[in-house]
Design an enzyme around this catalytic site. Sequence first.
Site, PDB file in Angstrom:
ATOM      1  N   GLY A  36      81.530 -14.957 -19.704  1.00 33.46           N
ATOM      2  CA  GLY A  36      80.679 -14.974 -18.525  1.00 33.46           C
ATOM      3  C   GLY A  36      79.480 -14.064 -18.655  1.00 33.46           C
ATOM      4  CG  ASP A 146      88.294  -9.708 -26.852  1.00 31.87           C
ATOM      5  OD1 ASP A 146      88.183  -9.647 -28.096  1.00 31.87           O
ATOM      6  OD2 ASP A 146      87.392 -10.117 -26.107  1.00 31.87           O
TER       7      ASP A 146
END
Length: 617
Positions: A36, A146
């Site tokens: 995003g 991540d």
Amino acid sequence: MTSTPSANLFKPLEAGDPAVVGGYRLAAVLGTGGMGKVYLTYTPGGRPIALKVIRPEFSEDLEFRRRFQREVQSAQRVQGLYTAPVIDSDTEGSQPWLATAYVPGPSLGHAVAQHGALPLRSVLLLSVGVAEALHVIHGAGIVHRDLKPANVLLASDGPRVIDFGIARAADTTALTGTGVSVGTPSFMAPEQASAGTVSPATDIFALGQIAAYAAIGSPAYGEGSSHAVLYRIVHEDPDLSRVPAELLPLVTRCLTRDPAGRPSLTEIIELCHEISPVPLRQGEDWLPQAVAGSITERLRLPEPAKTPPPLPTVAPTPTQYAPQQPQTPPPTQFSPQHPAPGGVNPYAPTGFSQAAAPTQSAPGIPGPVPPPGHPMQPTPPPGYATRPTPQPGYHTPPPVVHAPYTGPQQPKKKRTGLIVAASVVGAIVVLGVIGSLLPDGSGKDDESKSPSGGGSSASSTGGGSGDGEASGTDAGKKRPDPKPASYQGIDVTENYLVMLAGDPPRPEEGDPIYGGGDLSYYVDSMFGDTWIGTDNGKFILLNNSQKGSLETCRTETRYTEKITLDQLSAGTEFCVLSDAGHIAVATYKGKGGAKESTYVTFDLTVWRNAEEAKEED
């Protein structure tokens, strides 16, 4: 604080950017990532926050939305000194978003790219801070997945770990084969790169890579194409030749290929203290002066909007305290709970529905306000002080005055004639319906029940027709199972995948690890690792005593996503349960082909649409 922002850090909103999201008026663009776009905005009290709006590709995926909502709820429980807390979110709107505290500091990736490797003390304090952050994150039941330099921000008083757990929402969704990149290959663990089991030890491996990256200024497994980096992570040792000798014990243990051999977070912290020549204490001087200057630059924020949009002037109705029916908004980029610009008050608590401001009846005379606890009175989110209860007579509704009690009311006279007439009409209607359902005496009903009734028996009873249709007399019965479709001798070439929806299922060339196939055959050409895998569901390897059937595949729960060829022999069966709702029994027939190219052969029995789909096709 100066009002002049850095042009390189705070980019102005572009034509496609929204002006307001979730009641927050956006001030600038902070960055764009795989999932995003991140904006700078402010709380009602003027505190800066970072608001990430999820990409439309993810927003349209139902499985992503389910996982994103769960991960955000978990992330809200994380409150650590070295994490950026989640402030607000909307997981159900047309475009989900997440807001966290703004950290005025560069990412580790940006700092190393601009100023090079960090000194030993900075690397040790960085490692200790990230280890403490992971301790809190893992304590909330979250695996980061991540952890990379871009997700470690360097604040004046230590590092901050961001985006914890959110990458899990994108795992195994329909987007994995569309070219949308979420994880960073250079900082993945071997089990993550080979589609294995992800655990807290996966983050320990990433911590070792971050320490090495900060110390030498580049990834320990090198750079290049994603496939090349992933291959080196799974099969080769990292290049630690430039890592300072003091850091080698820490980095080497964290980068152990076997997750069970990696140190715990407590051991990492103890090891950092042993390595450091001086006691480790977090302070303002933990970063080199050049990097610390980047923090000052990030404190020069754009100013928030000074004039809020006007409140709507909607006069209250006599039933002003009754919950209003929500009106369906037009399709926009804003969520249903959070209206578009012009219909919000950015200085009110965000994330909650705002009651319309009533029109004042006369100048200086405020209209009535719903009492506290009423459904129309918004509840402030965590972190905002609760407003005190108004004193009597201040913005409160007038007292309710009841009429004097006058004794019991006389009962109304019953309209007996109308009731009798209605009963007679109702009886006639019921008799007519019953008569229409009775056999007409022509013998057709008896014929349909006869075994020799021209095949209509299966249609009327639904017993084994398998066509998914039910006659009028069986409307209340369970929908029959779909008919199985059988396919013999399907040869799947190495690194090809099969989708059960195909009729017949034809192998297609693709990426068997990230390609979204229901069933794929993966071959590592250099090391000879081979397995049968799925990126769009799960497998159940059946025992020799089990007979593959639709019922068996529905009841067994010994799920896996990968079966190695040494687990299979000719005649072995396993279930394939695709997220699209298809179920199949695959019978392994064997392996063939030349040295340059091999293939495996299956017989497939497929029940299409046997279950409700878990994702949008």
